[in-house]
Every structure is written in C-alpha cells, then in structure tokens.
Scaffold this motif. Structure first.
Motif, PDB file in Angstrom:
ATOM      1  N   HIS A 116       0.833  -1.206   0.000  1.00 24.95           N
ATOM      2  CA  HIS A 116       0.000   0.000   0.000  1.00 24.95           C
ATOM      3  C   HIS A 116       0.870   1.260   0.000  1.00 24.95           C
ATOM      4  O   HIS A 116       0.722   2.129  -0.876  1.00 24.95           O
ATOM      5  CB  HIS A 116      -0.902  -0.020   1.240  1.00 24.95           C
ATOM      6  CG  HIS A 116      -1.817   1.153   1.365  1.00 24.95           C
ATOM      7  ND1 HIS A 116      -3.151   1.091   1.029  1.00 24.95           N
ATOM      8  CD2 HIS A 116      -1.601   2.421   1.797  1.00 24.95           C
ATOM      9  CE1 HIS A 116      -3.712   2.275   1.240  1.00 24.95           C
ATOM     10  NE2 HIS A 116      -2.784   3.109   1.712  1.00 24.95           N
ATOM     11  N   GLU A 164      -5.508   7.645  -3.050  1.00 26.81           N
ATOM     12  CA  GLU A 164      -5.370   6.256  -2.603  1.00 26.81           C
ATOM     13  C   GLU A 164      -5.396   5.259  -3.761  1.00 26.81           C
ATOM     14  O   GLU A 164      -5.382   4.046  -3.531  1.00 26.81           O
ATOM     15  CB  GLU A 164      -6.485   5.926  -1.598  1.00 26.81           C
ATOM     16  CG  GLU A 164      -6.402   6.693  -0.291  1.00 26.81           C
ATOM     17  CD  GLU A 164      -5.178   6.342   0.544  1.00 26.81           C
ATOM     18  OE1 GLU A 164      -4.674   5.202   0.434  1.00 26.81           O
ATOM     19  OE2 GLU A 164      -4.705   7.220   1.291  1.00 26.81           O
ATOM     20  N   VAL A 197      -3.957   1.389  -3.087  1.00 24.16           N
ATOM     21  CA  VAL A 197      -4.913   0.284  -3.036  1.00 24.16           C
ATOM     22  C   VAL A 197      -4.716  -0.640  -4.235  1.00 24.16           C
ATOM     23  O   VAL A 197      -4.853  -1.868  -4.124  1.00 24.16           O
ATOM     24  CB  VAL A 197      -6.359   0.817  -2.967  1.00 24.16           C
ATOM     25  CG1 VAL A 197      -7.360  -0.329  -2.920  1.00 24.16           C
ATOM     26  CG2 VAL A 197      -6.543   1.708  -1.732  1.00 24.16           C
ATOM     27  N   GLU A 229      -1.938  -2.955  -3.388  1.00 22.16           N
ATOM     28  CA  GLU A 229      -2.439  -4.030  -2.528  1.00 22.16           C
ATOM     29  C   GLU A 229      -3.156  -5.099  -3.353  1.00 22.16           C
ATOM     30  O   GLU A 229      -2.969  -6.299  -3.132  1.00 22.16           O
ATOM     31  CB  GLU A 229      -3.416  -3.471  -1.498  1.00 22.16           C
ATOM     32  CG  GLU A 229      -2.809  -2.765  -0.319  1.00 22.16           C
ATOM     33  CD  GLU A 229      -3.862  -2.453   0.732  1.00 22.16           C
ATOM     34  OE1 GLU A 229      -4.260  -3.376   1.460  1.00 22.16           O
ATOM     35  OE2 GLU A 229      -4.297  -1.290   0.807  1.00 22.16           O
ATOM     36  N   MET A 256     -10.546  -5.200   3.166  1.00 22.15           N
ATOM     37  CA  MET A 256     -11.467  -4.340   2.421  1.00 22.15           C
ATOM     38  C   MET A 256     -12.556  -3.782   3.343  1.00 22.15           C
ATOM     39  O   MET A 256     -12.953  -2.615   3.207  1.00 22.15           O
ATOM     40  CB  MET A 256     -12.075  -5.102   1.245  1.00 22.15           C
ATOM     41  CG  MET A 256     -11.034  -5.499   0.188  1.00 22.15           C
ATOM     42  SD  MET A 256     -11.697  -6.568  -1.112  1.00 22.15           S
ATOM     43  CE  MET A 256     -12.089  -5.370  -2.367  1.00 22.15           C
ATOM     44  N   THR A 267     -11.009  -1.077   5.169  1.00 18.26           N
ATOM     45  CA  THR A 267     -10.764   0.072   4.296  1.00 18.26           C
ATOM     46  C   THR A 267     -12.048   0.809   3.942  1.00 18.26           C
ATOM     47  O   THR A 267     -12.054   2.030   3.812  1.00 18.26           O
ATOM     48  CB  THR A 267     -10.068  -0.389   2.995  1.00 18.26           C
ATOM     49  OG1 THR A 267      -8.840  -1.031   3.334  1.00 18.26           O
ATOM     50  CG2 THR A 267      -9.783   0.776   2.071  1.00 18.26           C
ATOM     51  N   VAL A 268     -13.127   0.087   3.788  1.00 15.36           N
ATOM     52  CA  VAL A 268     -14.380   0.686   3.315  1.00 15.36           C
ATOM     53  C   VAL A 268     -15.365   0.899   4.468  1.00 15.36           C
ATOM     54  O   VAL A 268     -15.710   2.041   4.807  1.00 15.36           O
ATOM     55  CB  VAL A 268     -15.020  -0.195   2.217  1.00 15.36           C
ATOM     56  CG1 VAL A 268     -16.349   0.395   1.774  1.00 15.36           C
ATOM     57  CG2 VAL A 268     -14.075  -0.323   1.021  1.00 15.36           C
ATOM     58  N   TYR A 303      -9.994   6.505   1.967  1.00 17.37           N
ATOM     59  CA  TYR A 303      -9.680   5.083   1.876  1.00 17.37           C
ATOM     60  C   TYR A 303     -10.807   4.319   1.186  1.00 17.37           C
ATOM     61  O   TYR A 303     -10.573   3.477   0.307  1.00 17.37           O
ATOM     62  CB  TYR A 303      -9.415   4.517   3.273  1.00 17.37           C
ATOM     63  CG  TYR A 303      -8.181   5.084   3.910  1.00 17.37           C
ATOM     64  CD1 TYR A 303      -6.910   4.775   3.418  1.00 17.37           C
ATOM     65  CD2 TYR A 303      -8.265   5.944   4.999  1.00 17.37           C
ATOM     66  CE1 TYR A 303      -5.767   5.299   4.003  1.00 17.37           C
ATOM     67  CE2 TYR A 303      -7.124   6.473   5.581  1.00 17.37           C
ATOM     68  CZ  TYR A 303      -5.885   6.154   5.079  1.00 17.37           C
ATOM     69  OH  TYR A 303      -4.750   6.680   5.645  1.00 17.37           O
ATOM     70  N   ASP A 326     -10.648   2.460  -2.447  1.00 25.72           N
ATOM     71  CA  ASP A 326     -10.978   1.050  -2.624  1.00 25.72           C
ATOM     72  C   ASP A 326     -12.042   0.861  -3.700  1.00 25.72           C
ATOM     73  O   ASP A 326     -11.904   0.004  -4.585  1.00 25.72           O
ATOM     74  CB  ASP A 326     -11.468   0.460  -1.301  1.00 25.72           C
ATOM     75  CG  ASP A 326     -11.476  -1.057  -1.317  1.00 25.72           C
ATOM     76  OD1 ASP A 326     -10.438  -1.651  -0.990  1.00 25.72           O
ATOM     77  OD2 ASP A 326     -12.528  -1.638  -1.664  1.00 25.72           O
ATOM     78  N   ASN A 333     -11.300  -1.038  -7.234  1.00 27.47           N
ATOM     79  CA  ASN A 333     -12.076  -2.218  -7.626  1.00 27.47           C
ATOM     80  C   ASN A 333     -12.617  -2.057  -9.044  1.00 27.47           C
ATOM     81  O   ASN A 333     -12.604  -3.003  -9.837  1.00 27.47           O
ATOM     82  CB  ASN A 333     -13.222  -2.448  -6.644  1.00 27.47           C
ATOM     83  CG  ASN A 333     -12.737  -2.920  -5.288  1.00 27.47           C
ATOM     84  OD1 ASN A 333     -11.600  -3.358  -5.143  1.00 27.47           O
ATOM     85  ND2 ASN A 333     -13.597  -2.813  -4.286  1.00 27.47           N
TER      86      ASN A 333
END
Length: 610
Positions: free
Chosen positions: A402, A429, A433, A436, A464, A467-468, A537, A541, A545
């Motif tokens: 990260h 980020e 991310v 990662e 995750m 993070t979320v 964050y 993420d 994604n």
C-alpha cells in the motif's frame, strides 16, 4: 533552489536490527540534508527569509497589473519558495517521526516550523490578492500564455476558496497563530501516544501502542483479549487529555469554518480534494446501505469459523483456526511485493526498487517512533519516504504494498512540478490500493489448497472491510463529533457514545462490545491531523475495484492509461482522468460496482461452507 547533496553510500549500518524479520531498513535522510547542523539547512532557512521578503516586495499590491509573462514569473517564484520550505519541513518532520520522544528532535522541528511560519507570513497576500483578480482578466492571461495555462488547476482550487477567504489582516493572523493552534495540539497528541506503554497481562514487559495493537491479530484468544483490555485501560487513563485535544480542535475548526462561511464541517476537505460533496455523499450512502451484505454477513460467518456465538472486539482481526501462524521476514516481503508490481509492469517495479535500495523506507518498530504507516512525498526535487512499523505479519506485507504504491505515485507525479504534483484525495489512494490488489492477486494465484485460498480470501475481505466499512464509520463518527461539538463542550462519555453508535451500526449483530472499547476512538490519528480524511480510503478502494475490473476485462492500453493517471498528479479533475477507463464517480451506481466485488468474495467464502 538548493544545491544537490551527495548521496551517502548505503551499507549495513543503515539497517535496524530486525531479529526474526532480517535487516530492516532505516531512512537515509541525507538526500534532504546531511544533518541538523548542516550548513545547507541554515543556508536554505536564510534563503527562505529573503526570498519571501523579496516576493512580497515584488508582487504585493501589483498582481492585477501583471501581464501573462509577469504572472508566470510570480507563480514560478512562489513554486521555488514552496520547494525550499517543503524541503526544510520534510527533513525536520521525518526526523521527528523517527523518535517523537526525543526532545532535541521535537525542539528542532518546532523551531523549524516557527521559523518557516515567520518567513512565509509575507506570502499570505498571494492567495487573497490572486482571488481578487477578475475572471475575465485571468482567462485572458491564460489564453495568452500556455506555460501559465498549465497552472490552471492550481488556480481553480485556489479560487474555489474565494467565497471563504477572510480579510488580509485576519488571514495573516491565522497564519502566524497556526504554530500554537492545531499544530501544537497535533504534537501533544503524537507525543502522548508515542509515550504510552501498555501492561498486557502475560507479557514480560510493557509494550508500546504498535506492539499492543499487533497482539490483536495473535492466534491465541486470551492473548488478544489481554491486549484489548490493556489498550482500554491505557486509553481510559488518558481519556480526559484525548477529549481535550478533540474538543479544542473541533471547536477551532468550527470557529474557522463559521468565519469562512463554510456550509458544513466537511466542506473545506471537499474543496481541497476537488470533489463534489454529492459524490462523497453517494459513496457514504452506498457503503452504509451495504453494511448488511458486507460486514454484518462476513462477521457472522467469522463467528461460525471461530466457534463463537458472538465476536468480541479482539476477534475482529483474529486469524482463522485453519490459518497457519506465519512470520514474514523482510526479504520475503520485499520479494512478494516486487514480483507483484513487476508482473503488472516492469516499469512499476523499477520505480519501486530504489525505496528498498537507497534508504527510502524506515521499517522497524522503535521506541518513540510514530505509530502507523505513511508515504511522505517531501518535495518534487527529492523523492518520497515510506514509514512502516513492520512486525512480520502477512498484513504488514499488504501495508508495504500500500505505502509503496503511494511512493510510486508520488515519484510519477513529481514530473508535474511542486504546485501540480499533489494528488487530491479523490485519487490519492488509487496507486496504494491498486498495489495491494496486485499483491493479493499474485498471492491468490499461487495458493495450492482450498484452506490457503479461504485464508487469503478472508484476509482480503477483512482488509477491504477495514478500508471501506470501518473508514466510512470513522467518517460518520467525525460528522457526529463536529456537529455535537458545535452545540457545546463534549465530555468523554459524550464522545464515547458517538463512537459506539457508529461501531454497532457498522459491525453488526455478530459483535458484543467489551467495557472500555468505547474509548478506542482516542488513538486514531486522522481525526486529529486530517479531519474527514478517512473517506479517502473507501474512495480509493471503490475506485480501484472498478479500475481492476477494467484491467481484468482487457481494457485496451490499460497500463499506459494507468500510468498517465498517476503521472497527472493534481493537474486534472477526476472526471477527465477517469474518462479513458469509462468510469464516472458522479454516477451513484458507480460505488455499487466496487462493493459488489467485496460481496462476491464473501459469496465465495460462504460457498466453501457447503
């Protein structure tokens, strides 16, 4: 500008002893300055004093009369001042974070901060006067000079503050007062945390915060419980101080926001991030709506794996019973991340390599060292530095991936120059991310048994969720905290109650909460240092994604488009940068795509139970 400093030969002495982790790297800060008493440091401080005074004498009260070439010269002079001030404070700050309990380092940073603040006070006029330029006049200058037009994104962010700027005199006062305002409270918070030691039952000696938090991932449940209770006891003893820090900073922010006519406590963060409030609200609402299918569902599954009716807070990050205890030495961590980066792009691996070879990472856990991890960009004429507190856990490998992603992003964006390189949180980020995700996918492709796959998937889902879900819960806590503080002073119990309201909502009915957990807001540094940062964050993420789905789906020229995005730094709006990927953050349905990836991993884990 400063003269280049000789690079020190990087040898074994630059590594901290890491015991079972191998040799852990330490920072080589000589690329900034050779030592605190280096003549270059004193020279740059003197240069800064003179340059700021000269800038004020040359331009204050005269911006409206400058032609395009003259305004460009002013911007470029300001940029050089920004570089020198940034270099000075980066060096002082990084030395301080290596040991916040060292009074010499603390004094050195405080003195440097005071000197830089005094030196730059004459520059306060710049943004105020610039924002008084007529739109038509500025547009004409930008149209006349392409080099000046490059800085348009900087000007747009600056002028977004026009409705909120105060009188010149008040702005100067706030600039001068800053060293004894939020900055001083930040130092108190940092030094208090760094100095805290926790008496964990069953351990031979008291442990610092990082080591105690690390025990929350231990295989032995009694050891995890002992760590959680020690943390609660330690935070409880300091809760009045932490409450005072939060009360004071929240009130100071409310005063500033009120005078600046900010419509909400979050608005200043959104402006600095160059993101529309409705985009953040869409993200927040999508995540909260997804709590039942994400965290609530996953933690019920985890309780089943652990053979428990309900989970306690010390079970949240517990390893699975089938997971083999594993310590990852530093060499293996480096190899894992570098292979993952290299599999995506040899160029990305090449950009990451100097961090390991040239003293750009400080990895060991040491007395007085700041907790957590970060990547500091320093200035565009030097390079970033990465800080870790490496304890050999598999999650620490993901933290390395990260923070290294941040570092690579910062190196690539440096080509934009000092004023355009800083990436707004909307995209800050992304590379971290994505790094990662690359590392996770690399490891997933190498598993040999269903148990290994289950362990890896569960670890990724937990990361995750942290993070979320956890970060959006943090964001909601901050929103509630600042709203409540606007009504009056908050007691520790008041803040504790706000914390528990979002924890229960986000984690779900699988959890029971021990007495003392209500104080765990106290150690989260983002609440103190960067109010409302935490949504970045979750933002990152969800965005990654979607980006990774485009990558896996074979989007043409993905690698080139991705590098273009990172190289852009803060030079473009997120809409423009994401258009080549077919992504639009303003679409409310966008965030569901990222959340569905997490949900899909949980689906797979549930299927393994059949």
């Amino acid at each position: 500008m400063t003269l280049p400093l000789p690079r020190r030969t990087f040898g074994a002495s630059a590594f901290a002893k890491g015991d079972e982790f191998g040799r852990l790297p330490e920072w080589d800060l000589t690329d900034l300055y050779a030592s605190p008493d280096a003549p270059e440091f004193a020279r740059d401080m003197d240069w800064l004093d003179q340059a700021c005074a000269d800038f004020s004498a040359s331009y204050e009260g005269k911006l409206a009369g400058l032609d395009a070439v003259g305004l460009l010269a002013a911007v470029q002079a300001y940029e050089q001042i920004d570089i020198t001030a940034g270099r000075l404070m980066s060096y002082a700050g990084l030395r301080y974070y290596q040991n916040t309990m060292d009074s010499e380092r603390a004094k050195f940073m405080a003195d440097a901060e005071g000197r830089v603040t005094d030196a730059t006070t004459p520059l306060v006029f710049w943004s105020l006067e610039f924002n008084r330029l007529e739109d038509a006049h500025l547009d004409r200058l930008l149209a006349e000079n392409a080099d000046l037009a490059r800085y348009k994104p900087v000007f747009e962010r600056l002028r977004a503050m026009r409705p909120h700027q105060l009188s010149d005199e008040l702005e100067r006062f706030l600039h001068d007062e800053s060293v004894v305002g939020a900055s001083a409270w930040n130092k108190l918070f940092d030094e208090t945390l760094a100095g805290m030691m926790f008496a964990v039952a069953g351990e031979d000696e008291s442990l610092n915060l990082e080591a105690t938090l690390n025990l929350l991932t231990d295989t032995a449940r009694p050891r995890r419980e002992a760590a959680a209770r020690a943390l609660a006891e330690g935070f409880g003893k300091q809760i009045k101080l932490f409450s005072r820090v939060h009360n004071t900073l929240a009130k100071e922010k409310e005063i500033h926001d009120r005078w600046r006519k900010m419509p909400s406590p979050q608005h200043g963060r959104h402006l600095s991030n160059h993101v529309e409030p409705e985009v953040v609200e869409a993200l927040r609402n999508a995540v909260v709506a997804a709590y039942p299918k994400l965290s609530h569902r996953y933690y019920r599954l985890k309780a089943k794996w652990l053979g428990l009716e309900t989970l306690q807070v010390w079970d949240r990050n517990a390893p699975l019973p089938i997971e083999q205890p594993k310590t990852v030495d530093w060499a293996t961590a480096e190899k894992t991340v570098m292979e993952a980066y290299g599999a995506f792009s040899p160029e990305m691996a090449a950009l990451a390599k100097p961090f390991f070879d040239k003293g750009w990472i400080d990895a060991g856990v040491k007395a007085g060292k700041a907790p957590g991890a970060f990547a500091h960009p320093t200035v565009t004429t030097v390079h970033p530095y990465v800080m870790l507190n490496y304890l050999g856990k598999p999650r620490d490998v993901m933290t390395l991936a990260h923070e290294l992603g941040h570092g690579v992003h910062q190196v690539l964006a440096a080509g934009q120059g000092e004023l355009l390189s800083a990436t707004p949180l909307t995209l800050a980020e992304t590379a971290s991310v994505f790094g990662e995700m690359l590392t996770f996918r690399q490891l997933l492709s190498q598993v040999k048994t269903p148990a290994e796959r289950k362990t890896l998937l569960a670890g990724k889902v937990e990361d995750m969720i942290n993070t979320v879900v956890r970060q959006i819960a943090f964001y909601d806590f901050e929103c509630k905290l600042h709203a409540a503080r606007a009504e009056g002073e908050l007691t520790p119990d008041d803040i504790n109650a706000l914390w528990m309201s979002v924890q229960a909502q986000s984690l779900g009915d699988a959890f029971d909460f021990m007495d003392g957990y209500e104080t765990f807001w106290a150690y989260i540094p983002h609440f103190v240092h960067s109010p409302f940062y935490v949504y970045a964050y979750a933002f990152g993420d969800g965005l990654v994604n979607a980006l990774y789905a485009a990558y896996e789906g074979g989007l043409p020229d993905f690698e080139a488009k991705y590098f273009d995005l990172l190289k852009a730094g803060g030079s473009k709006h997120h809409k423009e940068l994401l258009a080549p990927f077919g992504l639009d953050l303003s679409d409310p349905a966008f965030w569901d795509k990222g959340l569905n990836m997490i949900s899909g991993f949980i689906d797979e884990l549930e299927a393994m139970e059949d």
